[in-house]
Design a protein around this motif. Structure first.
Motif, PDB file in Angstrom:
ATOM      1  N   GLY A 251       0.704  -1.026   0.063  1.00  0.00           N
ATOM      2  CA  GLY A 251       0.003   0.245  -0.008  1.00  0.00           C
ATOM      3  C   GLY A 251       0.942   1.481  -0.054  1.00  0.00           C
ATOM      4  O   GLY A 251       0.607   2.272  -0.559  1.00  0.00           O
ATOM      5  N   GLN A 252       2.084   1.097   0.857  1.00  0.00           N
ATOM      6  CA  GLN A 252       2.819   2.283   0.618  1.00  0.00           C
ATOM      7  C   GLN A 252       3.523   2.653  -0.633  1.00  0.00           C
ATOM      8  O   GLN A 252       3.723   3.750  -1.074  1.00  0.00           O
ATOM      9  N   ALA A 253       3.838   1.445  -1.292  1.00  0.00           N
ATOM     10  CA  ALA A 253       4.484   1.427  -2.504  1.00  0.00           C
ATOM     11  C   ALA A 253       3.490   2.146  -3.555  1.00  0.00           C
ATOM     12  O   ALA A 253       4.017   2.884  -4.257  1.00  0.00           O
ATOM     13  N   LEU A 254       2.241   1.802  -3.334  1.00  0.00           N
ATOM     14  CA  LEU A 254       1.448   2.344  -4.521  1.00  0.00           C
ATOM     15  C   LEU A 254       0.968   3.544  -4.109  1.00  0.00           C
ATOM     16  O   LEU A 254       0.886   4.537  -5.078  1.00  0.00           O
ATOM     17  N   ARG A 256       3.162   5.823  -2.691  1.00  0.00           N
ATOM     18  CA  ARG A 256       4.277   6.739  -3.353  1.00  0.00           C
ATOM     19  C   ARG A 256       4.388   6.765  -4.764  1.00  0.00           C
ATOM     20  O   ARG A 256       4.782   7.828  -5.465  1.00  0.00           O
ATOM     21  N   ALA A 257       3.784   5.428  -5.553  1.00  0.00           N
ATOM     22  CA  ALA A 257       3.924   5.667  -6.978  1.00  0.00           C
ATOM     23  C   ALA A 257       2.828   6.450  -7.265  1.00  0.00           C
ATOM     24  O   ALA A 257       3.126   7.322  -8.406  1.00  0.00           O
ATOM     25  N   ALA A 271      -9.101  15.447  -4.701  1.00  0.00           N
ATOM     26  CA  ALA A 271      -8.073  14.679  -4.492  1.00  0.00           C
ATOM     27  C   ALA A 271      -8.327  13.477  -4.946  1.00  0.00           C
ATOM     28  O   ALA A 271      -7.274  12.424  -5.525  1.00  0.00           O
ATOM     29  N   ASP A 272      -9.482  12.945  -4.705  1.00  0.00           N
ATOM     30  CA  ASP A 272      -9.748  11.298  -5.216  1.00  0.00           C
ATOM     31  C   ASP A 272      -9.773  11.418  -6.659  1.00  0.00           C
ATOM     32  O   ASP A 272      -9.390  10.413  -7.446  1.00  0.00           O
ATOM     33  N   GLN A 273     -10.447  12.385  -7.366  1.00  0.00           N
ATOM     34  CA  GLN A 273     -10.315  12.356  -8.993  1.00  0.00           C
ATOM     35  C   GLN A 273      -8.656  12.385  -9.416  1.00  0.00           C
ATOM     36  O   GLN A 273      -8.357  11.754 -10.223  1.00  0.00           O
ATOM     37  N   ALA A 274      -7.644  13.274  -8.555  1.00  0.00           N
ATOM     38  CA  ALA A 274      -6.405  13.400  -8.797  1.00  0.00           C
ATOM     39  C   ALA A 274      -5.767  11.934  -8.568  1.00  0.00           C
ATOM     40  O   ALA A 274      -4.839  11.413  -9.519  1.00  0.00           O
ATOM     41  N   ARG A 275      -6.050  11.345  -7.686  1.00  0.00           N
ATOM     42  CA  ARG A 275      -5.550   9.727  -7.540  1.00  0.00           C
ATOM     43  C   ARG A 275      -6.140   8.912  -8.532  1.00  0.00           C
ATOM     44  O   ARG A 275      -5.261   8.011  -9.116  1.00  0.00           O
ATOM     45  N   ALA A 281      -2.381   7.375 -15.181  1.00  0.00           N
ATOM     46  CA  ALA A 281      -0.962   7.713 -15.852  1.00  0.00           C
ATOM     47  C   ALA A 281      -0.094   6.459 -15.351  1.00  0.00           C
ATOM     48  O   ALA A 281       0.687   6.135 -16.397  1.00  0.00           O
ATOM     49  N   LEU A 282      -0.099   5.691 -14.247  1.00  0.00           N
ATOM     50  CA  LEU A 282       0.694   4.636 -14.075  1.00  0.00           C
ATOM     51  C   LEU A 282       0.346   3.578 -15.083  1.00  0.00           C
ATOM     52  O   LEU A 282       1.251   2.911 -15.437  1.00  0.00           O
TER      53      LEU A 282
END
Length: 530
Positions: A251-254, A256-257, A271-275, A281-282
């Motif tokens: 979860g932390q890796a995701l 940070r990515a 913020a939810d839309q940006a995530r 993008a990933l």
């Protein structure tokens, strides 16, 4: 014993239930958490009645204070600040008073076989979740098991958030960790640590302490979390819904990515839309990274791709496992009917000739729009015109134009796609998303044709390229924006001699070019600061 969850009428110390079963004259607890006592010979101790009466007096006093506090705007700033500090301390005092009562009531419920019902009912009556109700019980138990900690909460030396951390830790701890935590010297260290750390840092320190004394328990917990991982993707006509769980490290890796993509909340998205944009993008980055040309694609007659490849490319290809495909395995095909392809191009061109955007039912020229089948992906997802236009710029989707019989007429990719060398040059020039105010990094952005490839016959070259993140790339197509490149100013002073060595160094400080985004009326939708 009294019911800590229900209101008790004045002069009554508990809720009496007629006909309740009793053994040995002791009180029990009903499934809803209310105290049930036998009819005969049952009395409340003077101490319990006195505490209950005092609590009712405090509640009445607070209600009176609430009315008087409505005029706080007339107080001095110092008075308001002092009042807030006192009110903030009340949470710890309430927790300290409620703790032993809650533990006793929960123990009585457990003895009656109604432990789960007690927590569920408490959550319902207090308007909280079951997790919150259980956390209160755990915190109350922690105050009882750690007397020095309980005293610190009463003295307002340990905030309730830190107490919650210890409650969760003790609830999951084995005998060895429990013995360590209950030591007086450990309790004093925990109280001191709480004074100098926030709940998150305190939680990390306690977790490190637990891991140091019981590493096997931590390993078991982490392995259980890993076994419980899952990700469900549900595709519907309205969109794709995600639901899942990851172990803490994953979860932390995701996180940070997602953060590394540079997508942030702004006036145009939450913020939810940006995530969500960051996750997309990933995905695009993964699909395009390390892409190799297909064998025979773009090669001269009689020469294979490997023969024309550079030594570095041949070394990369040799490192691939046998049977590895040259294109991304998740390649998506866009199936576009020929008449749809022509209609979209005509519609986009005609739209440029009018000021206002057309309605959904009329063409820009005023006539009825010709009905055509929409473009779809190879798994049947219908694309809007904006989505198709965005996909035709720079992505891992291949356009397949179909005739009326559903046979492919043209498979176009190489002509519209920017080469890796071109993309590298665009990144070196633009450095990040060109939308002013966006900080999305270059590796998570896409290359857009300034003059659209499918509408304006725009070329796939450096002069016609601009770097945009997925969100703003979509916005450019949705709003039909024109893009104008404004080159960065020369950082060297006007009087500086271009031949001097210092001028050469200053030339390296030149920033990326800036861009203006204008709508069809020529109004600037987004531009650099003046």
């Amino acid at each position: 014993m009294f019911d800590s969850m229900t209101s008790v009428p004045t002069g009554s110390a508990l809720t009496r239930r007629r006909g309740a079963p009793s053994s040995s004259g002791e009180s029990s607890v009903a499934s809803d958490g209310a105290a049930v006592v036998p009819d005969e010979g049952a009395t409340v101790s003077d101490e319990g009645a006195g505490v209950l009466a005092s609590l009712q007096d405090v509640a009445h006093a607070l209600r009176t204070l609430a009315v008087r506090a409505s005029g706080a705007q007339a107080w001095t700033g110092a008075t308001r600040a002092s009042a807030i500090r006192v009110l903030d301390g009340l949470a710890g005092l309430v927790t300290a008073v409620r703790g032993p009562v809650l533990v006793a009531q929960h123990a009585a419920a457990a003895a009656a076989g109604a432990e789960r019902s007690f927590v569920d009912t408490r959550a319902r009556l207090t308007g909280t979740t079951r997790f919150t109700a259980a956390r209160q019980v755990d915190s109350a138990r922690a105050m009882q098991a750690l007397p020095d900690v309980g005293q610190a909460v009463l003295d307002q030396a340990m905030p309730t958030g830190h107490l919650d951390v210890l409650g969760r830790t003790l609830a999951e701890a084995g005998p060895q960790v429990t013995a360590i935590l209950t030591r007086p010297e450990t309790q004093r260290r925990l109280v001191d640590l709480a004074r100098h750390s926030d709940p998150r840092e305190f939680s990390r320190s306690v977790a490190a302490l637990v891991a140091a004394h019981d590493p096997d328990a931590l390993a078991d917990t982490r392995e259980a979390a890993r076994r419980a991982r899952y990700l469900t993707m549900t595709h519907t006509p309205e969109g794709t819904f995600l639901k899942g769980r990851l172990d803490p490290l994953s979860g932390q890796a995701l996180a940070r990515a997602l953060d590394a993509t540079g997508h942030r909340a702004d006036p145009d998205r939450t913020a939810d839309q940006a995530r969500a944009d960051a996750l997309t993008a990933l995905a695009h980055h993964t699909l395009t990274a390390g892409h190799r040309p297909e064998p025979g694609c773009g090669t001269s007659s009689g020469a294979s791709a490997d023969e024309q490849a550079s030594p570095a490319d041949r070394a990369r290809n040799a490192a691939q496992p046998d049977g590895a495909v040259s294109a991304p395995a998740a390649q998506v095909n866009l199936l576009v009917p020929a008449e749809t392809w022509l209609e979209i191009r005509e519609h986009r061109r005609a739209r440029r000739a009018v000021t206002d955007a057309p309605t959904l039912d009329a063409s820009p020229t005023g006539g009825a729009r010709r009905l055509v089948l929409p473009a779809v992906s190879d798994d049947g997802i219908v694309l809007t015109r904006t989505e198709l236009a965005t996909a035709l710029c720079d992505c891992t989707m291949t356009r397949v134009v179909m005739d009326a019989q559903g046979l492919p007429l043209d498979v176009g990719r190489a002509r519209r796609m920017f080469t890796p060398a071109q993309r590298t040059a665009v990144i070196a020039r633009d450095r990040q998303c060109a939308w002013n105010g966006c900080s999305t990094t270059a590796r998570h952005s896409q290359v857009h044709h300034i003059r659209w490839w499918h509408r304006d016959a725009g070329r796939s070259d450096l002069a016609n390229a601009v770097l945009l993140c997925g969100f703003h790339h979509h916005e450019v197509h949705r709003l039909d924006l024109d893009i104008h490149r404004r080159h960065a100013p020369d950082p060297s002073p006007e009087h500086e001699d271009p031949g001097r060595a210092g001028s050469v160094a200053l030339a390296g400080l030149a920033g990326p070019p800036r861009y203006e985004f204008r709508d069809q009326r020529g109004l600037v939708v987004n531009g650099p600061d003046p």
